[in-house]
Design an enzyme around this catalytic site. Structure first.
Site, PDB file in Angstrom:
ATOM      1  CB  SER A  34      -0.882  -0.047   1.252  1.00 47.04           C
ATOM      2  OG  SER A  34      -1.669   1.102   1.337  1.00 47.04           O
ATOM      3  CE  LYS A  66      -4.783  -0.152   0.159  1.00 41.17           C
ATOM      4  NZ  LYS A  66      -5.616  -0.958   1.084  1.00 41.17           N
ATOM      5  CE  LYS A  81      -4.245   3.474   2.212  1.00 44.90           C
ATOM      6  NZ  LYS A  81      -5.515   2.946   2.726  1.00 44.90           N
ATOM      7  CG  ASP A 119      -7.994   2.092   0.401  1.00 47.48           C
ATOM      8  OD1 ASP A 119      -9.168   2.503   0.461  1.00 47.48           O
ATOM      9  OD2 ASP A 119      -7.409   1.561   1.379  1.00 47.48           O
ATOM     10  CD  GLU A 158      -9.049  -1.065   0.153  1.00 51.23           C
ATOM     11  OE1 GLU A 158      -8.077  -1.260  -0.625  1.00 51.23           O
ATOM     12  OE2 GLU A 158      -8.951  -1.228   1.370  1.00 51.23           O
ATOM     13  CG  ASP A 172     -10.983  -1.462   4.340  1.00 45.12           C
ATOM     14  OD1 ASP A 172     -11.343  -2.002   5.394  1.00 45.12           O
ATOM     15  OD2 ASP A 172      -9.877  -0.878   4.247  1.00 45.12           O
ATOM     16  CE  LYS A 178      -7.819  -2.958   6.241  1.00 44.22           C
ATOM     17  NZ  LYS A 178      -8.099  -1.504   6.305  1.00 44.22           N
ATOM     18  N   GLY A 227      -4.529  -4.763   5.542  1.00 42.91           N
ATOM     19  CA  GLY A 227      -3.455  -4.567   6.514  1.00 42.91           C
ATOM     20  C   GLY A 227      -3.738  -3.351   7.366  1.00 42.91           C
TER      21      GLY A 227
HETATM   22  O1  SMG Z   1      -0.690  -2.751   6.639  1.00 41.12           O
HETATM   23  O2  SMG Z   1       0.147  -2.216   4.707  1.00 41.12           O
HETATM   24  C1  SMG Z   1      -0.656  -2.048   5.618  1.00 41.12           C
HETATM   25  C2  SMG Z   1      -1.652  -0.927   5.489  1.00 41.12           C
HETATM   26  C3  SMG Z   1      -2.519  -1.091   4.323  1.00 41.12           C
HETATM   27  O3  SMG Z   1      -3.535   0.753   3.291  1.00 41.12           O
HETATM   28  C4  SMG Z   1      -3.564  -0.009   4.216  1.00 41.12           C
HETATM   29  N1  SMG Z   1      -4.509   0.040   5.176  1.00 41.12           N
HETATM   30  O4  SMG Z   1      -7.734   1.266   4.396  1.00 41.12           O
HETATM   31  O5  SMG Z   1      -6.766  -0.497   3.767  1.00 41.12           O
HETATM   32  C5  SMG Z   1      -6.760   0.548   4.404  1.00 41.12           C
HETATM   33  C6  SMG Z   1      -5.566   1.008   5.180  1.00 41.12           C
HETATM   34  C7  SMG Z   1      -5.929   1.316   6.605  1.00 41.12           C
HETATM   35  C8  SMG Z   1      -4.911   2.116   7.272  1.00 41.12           C
HETATM   36  S1  SMG Z   1      -4.888   3.762   6.779  1.00 41.12           S
HETATM   37  C9  SMG Z   1      -3.987   4.572   7.985  1.00 41.12           C
HETATM   38 MG    MG Z   2      -8.749   0.286   2.805  1.00 39.53          MG
END
Ligand code: SMG
Ligand code: MG
Length: 373
Positions: free
Chosen positions: A135, A161, A163, A189, A214, A239, A263, A291
């Site tokens: 991510s 992925k 953001k 995402d 996402e 999610d 998750k 994650g």
């Molecule tokens: O553990 O690599 C990881 C994080 C992956 O992007 C990630 N998690 O929405 O999926 C999600 C985010 C939640 C955390 S955002 C601070």
């Molecule tokens: Mg997410």
């Protein structure tokens, strides 16, 4: 198992680099570990709540408080407790799925260690290595984003992925697609950053042949996710909205999601996550493991979960080094050769990793909260 004591251990781990999303920027991980101790066995769980209640309403201080005041005493009220009963024992307490999941995980870990069973085997895993994605946060500039992405590609990650948020979506996604070429697996995402007015803009992401988009809209807003799914080719994946099997099946039935991010923390535990997996599989809906910047404690359990047959897309199960210079267990390192971009599923009893207790105690900010029955 019989529980003699439960310890709640807090520590702050610096991230190797800040992680920026539409929700804010994380500079370090406020970690809460649950350590359960029985007569001749112990187990560990990790609470995935963040320091601040931005991803969901839970936050570390609140999770620790509800565990101490409400969850742990309910478990102690039983002489013996099986992991399979924990969710029901805790059900009178509303909400707090991440706190509940961590306690259930610790008890499950202890129980499986005592019985000599690896978590992946208990859950029904079918593979010994899992495909890993990474991510990638919102970067200060496009150039820095490209450097970061190409660094991960060189490390072997099998899926990227990105953001996204309003103002940081079409341009970075298009640039990364160009760099990855048509074969590179790519998804985005938004962590709820968009509204229905953005549907036409989000539909333009179709040009980049993404695996999925996402959670663009608020977690309660299934209807707008349905509208986007109807307006674009890219699969919509939920999610934040999916908090258990009921919400998963409902969202799928309505056409709000055609792929599900699993998750365990968001769903109240690995056992509910297993049920969500089974329900999605029965409906032919692919799932992947999300994650929450876990240390090795939670990462080990996620990797075991990702070994299940329905996890057909690479997860946010990256290597320890993606976030931490030093992990609280033996580090997770990406494989090489035919296992490039994969993590090996731990095969020892329980989560299969060893918590570096000396290091955990050294780094713990305050004395652990210790609760005995
Ligand atoms: O553990 O690599 C990881 C994080 C992956 O992007 C990630 N998690 O929405 O999926 C999600 C985010 C939640 C955390 S955002 C601070
Ligand atoms: Mg997410």
């Amino acid at each position: 198992m019989r529980l003699d004591a439960v310890e709640l251990v807090r520590l702050r781990l610096p991230l190797v680099a800040p992680f920026r999303t539409s929700l804010g920027t994380e500079h370090d991980r406020d970690v809460l570990l649950v350590h359960v101790v029985g007569p001749d066995v112990e187990g560990w769980g990790e609470c995935v709540a963040f320091g601040e209640p931005f991803y969901s309403s839970e936050y570390v201080e609140g999770a620790q408080d509800v565990m101490r005041r409400h969850l742990v005493p309910r478990v102690f009220a039983r002489r013996e407790v099986a992991a399979e009963d924990v969710a029901e024992i805790l059900a009178p307490v509303r909400g707090h799925p991440m706190a509940k999941a961590a306690l259930e995980m610790a008890i499950l870990d202890a129980d499986l260690r005592a019985r000599g069973i690896p978590l992946h085997q208990y859950l029904g895993g079918v593979r010994s290595e899992v495909d890993c994605g990474v991510s990638v946060g919102i970067a200060p500039t496009l150039e820095e984003l490209m450097d970061e992405v190409m660094g991960y590609v060189e490390e072997g990650y099998r899926r990227i992925k990105l953001k996204i948020k309003p103002g940081w979506d079409l341009v970075p996604t298009g640039a990364v697609r160009e760099e990855l070429g048509p074969k590179g697996l790519l998804q985005v995402d938004a962590n709820t950053a968009y509204t229905a007015d953005d549907i036409p803009l989000l539909a333009q992401l179709d040009a980049f042949d993404l695996l999925l988009i996402e959670q663009p809209f608020a977690e309660e807003d299934l209807a707008t996710h349905v509208r986007l799914a109807e307006a674009c080719e890219t699969p919509v994946c939920l999610d934040e909205s999916i908090v258990d099997t009921i919400t998963a099946v409902d969202a799928i039935d309505r056409g709000a999601t055609s792929i599900v991010n699993i998750k365990p923390g968001r769903m109240g535990g690995y056992l509910e996550a297993l049920r969500v997996h089974d329900a999605c599989r029965a409906l032919d809906v692919p799932v992947w493991c999300g994650g929450m910047l876990e240390t090795g404690v939670g990462r080990a359990a996620n990797v075991a979960l990702a070994a299940l047959p329905g996890f057909t897309l690479p997860g946010d199960t990256s290597a320890s080094g993606r976030y931490f210079a030093e992990d609280l267990t033996e580090p997770f390192v990406l494989g090489e050769g035919e296992h490039r971009g994969q993590l090996r599923v731990p095969d020892a009893p329980g989560t299969g990793v060893t918590v570096r207790e000396g290091l955990v105690r050294d780094w713990a900010g305050a004395a652990p909260v210790s609760i005995s029955g």
